[in-house]
Design an enzyme around this catalytic site. Structure first.
Site, mmCIF file in Angstrom:
data_model
loop_
_atom_site.group_PDB
_atom_site.id
_atom_site.type_symbol
_atom_site.label_atom_id
_atom_site.label_comp_id
_atom_site.label_asym_id
_atom_site.label_seq_id
_atom_site.Cartn_x
_atom_site.Cartn_y
_atom_site.Cartn_z
ATOM 1 N N PHE A 80 0.850 -1.190 0.000
ATOM 2 C CA PHE A 80 0.000 0.000 0.000
ATOM 3 C C PHE A 80 0.889 1.244 0.000
ATOM 4 O O PHE A 80 1.866 1.321 0.753
ATOM 5 C CB PHE A 80 -0.907 -0.002 1.231
ATOM 6 C CG PHE A 80 -1.751 1.235 1.359
ATOM 7 C CD1 PHE A 80 -2.903 1.385 0.592
ATOM 8 C CD2 PHE A 80 -1.376 2.250 2.228
ATOM 9 C CE1 PHE A 80 -3.673 2.538 0.707
ATOM 10 C CE2 PHE A 80 -2.142 3.395 2.333
ATOM 11 C CZ PHE A 80 -3.304 3.543 1.579
ATOM 12 N N SER A 84 10.091 -2.432 3.356
ATOM 13 C CA SER A 84 8.746 -1.991 2.989
ATOM 14 C C SER A 84 8.852 -0.529 2.559
ATOM 15 O O SER A 84 8.830 0.377 3.390
ATOM 16 C CB SER A 84 7.783 -2.128 4.168
ATOM 17 O OG SER A 84 6.547 -1.543 3.846
ATOM 18 N N THR A 85 9.046 -0.365 1.252
ATOM 19 C CA THR A 85 9.183 0.990 0.719
ATOM 20 C C THR A 85 7.955 1.827 1.052
ATOM 21 O O THR A 85 8.053 3.038 1.245
ATOM 22 C CB THR A 85 9.382 0.921 -0.807
ATOM 23 O OG1 THR A 85 10.495 0.087 -1.082
ATOM 24 C CG2 THR A 85 9.619 2.282 -1.395
ATOM 25 N N CYS A 86 6.809 1.148 1.122
ATOM 26 C CA CYS A 86 5.572 1.883 1.404
ATOM 27 C C CYS A 86 5.659 2.676 2.700
ATOM 28 O O CYS A 86 5.180 3.787 2.806
ATOM 29 C CB CYS A 86 4.395 0.916 1.499
ATOM 30 S SG CYS A 86 4.313 -0.294 0.173
ATOM 31 N N TYR A 87 6.270 2.040 3.728
ATOM 32 C CA TYR A 87 6.247 2.637 5.061
ATOM 33 C C TYR A 87 7.633 2.987 5.612
ATOM 34 O O TYR A 87 7.757 3.345 6.766
ATOM 35 C CB TYR A 87 5.561 1.683 6.042
ATOM 36 C CG TYR A 87 4.150 1.323 5.662
ATOM 37 C CD1 TYR A 87 3.109 2.215 5.895
ATOM 38 C CD2 TYR A 87 3.880 0.104 5.055
ATOM 39 C CE1 TYR A 87 1.811 1.881 5.549
ATOM 40 C CE2 TYR A 87 2.572 -0.237 4.710
ATOM 41 C CZ TYR A 87 1.533 0.659 4.949
ATOM 42 O OH TYR A 87 0.252 0.332 4.607
#
Length: 1016
Positions: free
Chosen positions: A706, A982-985
């Site tokens: 996400f 986790s690049t997203c977060y």
């Protein structure tokens, strides 16, 4: 050198009136007087002892003498001629108990100035020869120090530096415009307010004024060029004689229709009517601009005086007086009645001239010669050095010795006079402007580059006055009165000096001084645009410590006003200080622009307001204080880059919140990684402009995760690399700088640059790094700042250096050998063609005279003309996708940093800012991780950033605000053996490793995988 005139002693005695040429009983110290043309014109005149004379004035057919005791005698030529040679002169009844200081007159009127500075006017009837005396009540509150009479107009200069005129105005000789043809009441010459005048002079129908700094202003009749401004048009307002700006003028004199000026170096310039040779240029031509009298070269002239159609000069070193012009009545004093076109000696007694008995030994230093001319008459006095003859008084100033007396004074009786003097000087812009001039002649070069003010003297005076509070109080009170009367029209550097001086006098940090500084700010902002531009130039040329002090004063005051403003906003009170705050901030912003134009003399942080940071540090974005702060974004100088980022974030948050009515929506991009450009263009072409107000959310087909900021950042990294790839041939790739620029030709119907601009705008609206390798010039153009040669040096160093060499070349023949013309070579359709930078440019060679134009045209072509279409598309796309407007707060270099991020890394600070989940900082795995990380080469560390965030750069906010989290991977996935991101977060999922070497191996493998496939 002036030519000698061989005239016999007998001729001289027959032609002139001679008093005391023979030794008198009083001894050889007795003074002498000569009158031309004839000795029997005023026989009673010679009964006056010259050493008892304070002033002689000759106009028309009359002589007026002011005696040492303050009485006035009138010697009328016509009256004595008709009524007998023994007719006694008449004493002028100047008023009860009035002691006369000086006078001036013409045929129809006379001005008489008392020793107390009071002025009377005598209108003389031509038919009855009677005087109508009136005290000029309009000037009763003014202390007049100098007067001058034209044929039908008058001037009076006050001690406070105000110039008043009255009388006829047919030619503009009053200097107040052309609406009034004649006026009896004195009128203030508004255009000279604030100018410290040292002398005034009148001709028949023209007027002149001389400032303390040697600037000469003229107005009135100009039929013969007597105003010296280069034409024959009358002037109804004072005009600055630019031709004299380097001459250091110290004295002016007017004839009927000609003018003479004397420089500090003893040079004489004349202009105006030359019909009788009165200009001394060996011709009878008129001169429209000041011309040096060549015949006087080498002779240091000490005095000048103009009669109606003749001119006198005195050369002190020779003890001689020279005359030229009309000699019809013998007024030239050379035994002849013909006109003289060049300076020739006046017949003086041999004891007066160099080598004579009178000038031998110590006597030379004890005697002075005084020359007077008026109408068709000439008078020469030889006086004791200590004599009562009046000297011209000009604008009052605060001199060092006088100020020291103020400080040391303990006599309460003297204190009342001191207070009056302080009030007079410091309530007058002219007096203040004249009080702090450079002692080393710099003030003579007063111009937009050199103010002429000795700022050290101003600071010293401030320190002195603060030693005695009662003096400081009087000065501040006088300045308060001054500020309410400042003129908004003066565009002359001399008149604008006040704005350099007053801030120093008000630098004390108290409520009264602060209020007056706000009043001063209002006066500055009320200046006409031309005047403000001159003041900005004076500011830019201040020495750095004084410019710094000026900025510091306004920065402190702005911060104080901001604090009051925020306090009123916080307590929901009536906001009363917003106007004051805006005034001081406007001045601070102007000073910032001056600093920027001058190449940043002082650092930008001197303009930042501490109160801004205090407000922005508060956690809640939407409070009233921050909303109030948004009003102040018209003054970007008060914010540093981090403040501007916060302001911009608030702006875009508000915009998005308003659009979505308190619930955030997203702008979705669902794309294939392998077709990132194609998919993006297809989506953007079909996306309404309103959608871009929402924040971006990216999803890659077939990939989990996400987007909480990381995926969209990775998207901009990937698509930027695609678009800037040389093989794509979208941009012009410059080999020697590794930068990109727009191509000069764009295929018709293509919307590529509009889409790239849209992408660029989306990056800024979402605060993502889009590392396009554009030069600084792009960000300048977005902010409407013109690119310069320095920008071309960045984009294309080879071209930039070549142009700089052209600018630096000293020899014309070298430039000729370069064979450069006004053309530029560009690529077109696969071939190189020549483009003209101006009409017929191929036939215009570059020379020393036009090389600046050539370089400017070259730079303009590269950055503007050649890319007009492609950049226009780019800009339109950018504005479409970047709806929040506060990005305009950024400077070009700051905006570039926002887009490209930082490439300076503080890895220790990165470790310090890291958060942990299910780990403690003291855990061995964490210790091992950081030990391994710090041992990595720099490139691997940057790869880790890209692995973690999608970009190997630090955001503009800086690494101090950059945070990521390390969490225990096996808590979520017990089978995970390799670190993943986790690049997203911005989360690094790190399994627990008991062995440092195993951790190193697993970590490096994870980085290798990312480098190969681009996947975290």
């Amino acid at each position: 050198m002036p030519r000698n005139c061989q005239t016999s002693r007998q001729q001289s005695c027959n032609q002139v009136g001679l008093l005391s040429t023979q030794p008198q009983p009083a001894g050889p110290e007795v003074s002498s007087l000569l009158l031309f043309p004839k000795p029997n014109c005023h026989p009673n005149f010679f009964k006056k002892h010259p050493q008892e004379i304070c002033q002689i004035n000759c106009k028309g057919n009359s002589l007026a003498v002011v005696e040492k005791n303050g009485s006035v005698l009138i010697f009328d030529k016509e009256s004595e001629h008709h009524q007998g040679l023994h007719k006694k002169p008449k004493y002028l009844n100047s008023g009860k108990n009035m002691k006369v200081h000086s006078l001036d007159f013409e045929a129809a009127h006379m001005l008489i100035l008392s020793s107390e500075g009071k002025l009377s006017e005598h209108s003389i009837s031509a038919t009855t020869n009677k005087s109508e005396i009136r005290l000029l009540k309009e000037l009763k509150s003014k202390y007049v120090v100098q007067i001058a009479c034209g044929d039908h107009h008058s001037m009076a200069l006050s001690k406070g530096g105000e110039l008043f005129t009255w009388g006829q105005n047919a030619h503009g000789q009053l200097g107040i415009g052309n609406r009034i043809q004649s006026i009896c009441e004195p009128q203030l010459v508004g255009d000279l307010r604030g100018i410290p005048l040292t002398q005034i002079a009148t001709g028949g129908a023209h007027s002149l004024a001389l400032s303390l700094s040697g600037a000469v202003y003229s107005w009135g009749k100009n039929a013969c060029g007597q105003l010296g401004v280069g034409d024959t048009e009358d002037r109804y307002y004072p005009s600055y004689i630019r031709a004299l700006e380097h001459e250091k003028t110290v004295y002016i004199s007017c004839g009927g229709e000609h003018t003479a000026v004397l420089s500090q170096d003893g040079l004489v310039c004349t202009f105006g009517c030359g019909n009788y040779g009165q200009l001394g240029h060996n011709s009878t031509q008129n001169e429209l601009i000041p011309r040096i009298v060549a015949e006087l070269f080498g002779a240091r002239v000490s005095q000048i005086a103009c009669g109606r159609r003749h001119t006198l000069v005195h050369v002190l070193s020779l003890g001689r007086v020279y005359s030229f012009g009309c000699g019809a009545e013998g007024q030239l004093g050379n035994g002849d009645t013909s006109n003289q076109l060049i300076p020739l000696p006046v017949n003086l007694p041999s004891s007066w001239v160099n080598g004579g008995e009178f000038n031998q030994g110590n006597r030379t230093s004890e005697k002075v010669i005084k020359i007077i001319a008026g109408g068709n008459q000439t008078i020469v006095l030889c006086l004791k050095k200590q004599n009562p003859y009046v000297n011209l008084n000009g604008t009052a100033i605060a001199e060092d010795k006088e100020v020291d007396k103020w400080i040391s004074n303990s006599d309460r009786k003297a204190w009342e006079n001191i207070k009056k003097t302080i009030r007079l000087i410091f309530s007058s812009a002219a007096c203040v402007n004249g009080s702090f001039l450079e002692k080393r002649d710099k003030h003579f070069r007063s111009c937009t580059e050199i103010s002429g003010v000795d700022m050290s003297a101003v600071l010293l005076f401030y320190e002195k006055m603060n030693k005695k509070p009662e003096i400081a109080q009087e000065v501040i009170s006088a300045v308060q009165k001054l500020l309410s009367s400042l003129s908004s029209s003066s565009s002359l550097p001399e008149g604008l000096r006040i704005y350099l001086i007053i801030p120093v006098l008000l630098r004390g940090q108290d409520n009264i001084s602060d209020c007056l500084l706000v009043q001063l700010a209002e006066a500055i902002l009320n200046l006409q645009q031309k005047s403000l531009e001159v003041l900005e130039s004076l500011w830019s040329n201040l020495e750095i410590p004084f410019f710094m002090d000026l900025v510091s004063i306004h920065q402190r005051l702005s911060n104080t006003n901001l604090s009051r403003f925020i306090t009123q906003v916080r307590h929901c009170k009536d906001v009363t200080c917003e106007l004051h705050l805006n005034l001081t901030l406007k001045i601070l912003q102007i000073l910032y622009q001056v600093n920027s134009s001058a190449g940043f003399k002082i650092q930008e942080n001197n303009f930042y307001l501490p109160e801004v940071k205090r407000i922005l540090r508060q956690d809640w974005y939407w409070n009233e204080e921050k909303k109030a702060l948004l009003k102040l974004t018209a003054y970007p100088c008060i914010f540093d880059m981090q403040d501007k980022i916060v302001i911009y974030n608030i702006d875009r948050q508000i915009l998005c919140q308003i659009r979505n009515q308190n619930s955030f929506k997203r702008c979705f991009l669902r794309i294939r990684r392998e077709h990132v450009v194609y998919d993006t263009w297809q989506i953007l072409r079909n996306t309404p402009a309103e959608t871009f107000k929402n924040f971006l959310q990216v999803e890659f087909f077939g990939e989990k995760g996400f987007d909480d900021g990381g995926l969209s950042q990775e998207f901009f990294t990937v698509i930027t690399n695609e678009l800037c790839c040389p093989e794509k041939q979208i941009f012009r790739n410059v080999e020697d700088s590794k930068l990109i620029w727009f191509p000069s030709q764009v295929p018709a119907g293509k919307d590529t640059f509009s889409l790239i601009g849209t992408l660029f705008g989306m990056a800024l609206h979402n605060m993502k790094i889009a590392p396009f390798p554009f030069p600084l010039a792009l960000y300048k153009k977005l902010l409407d700042v013109p690119p310069t040669l320095e920008d071309l040096k960045e984009l294309s160093p080879i071209e930039g250096r070549a142009l700089q060499e052209i600018l630096n070349e000293d020899y014309d023949d070298v430039l000729e050998n370069m064979m450069v013309d006004f053309t530029i070579m560009k690529e077109q359709g696969g071939s190189i063609v020549s483009v003209e930078l101006k009409e017929n440019g191929a036939n215009i060679p570059v020379t020393k005279h036009n090389r600046k134009e050539y370089v400017s045209s070259y730079v303009n072509y590269v950055f503007n003309e050649s890319v007009k279409s492609s950049f226009s598309d780019f800009r339109n796309g950018f504005l479409r996708a970047c709806p929040a407007k506060k990005w305009k707060l950024f400077l070009p270099i700051e905006l570039q940093t926002v887009f490209r991020g930082h490439t300076k890394y503080d890895w220790e600070l990165l470790e310090e800012n890291t958060n942990y989940k299910d780990y403690e900082k003291s855990d061995q795995t964490i210790k091992n991780f950081w030990a391994v990380f710090h041992e990595l080469p720099e490139e691997k560390k940057k790869n880790f950033l890209a692995f973690l965030t999608g970009i190997d750069r630090i955001p503009a906010e800086g690494i101090r605000r950059f945070e990521f989290t390390i969490e225990d991977a096996k808590k979520e996935n017990p089978d995970l053996f390799h670190p993943i991101a986790s690049t997203c977060y911005r989360i690094l999922m790190l399994p627990r490793y008991s062995n440092k070497e195993i951790l190193r191996e697993k970590f490096l493998n994870a980085l290798k995988f990312y480098e190969k496939f681009g996947l975290p």
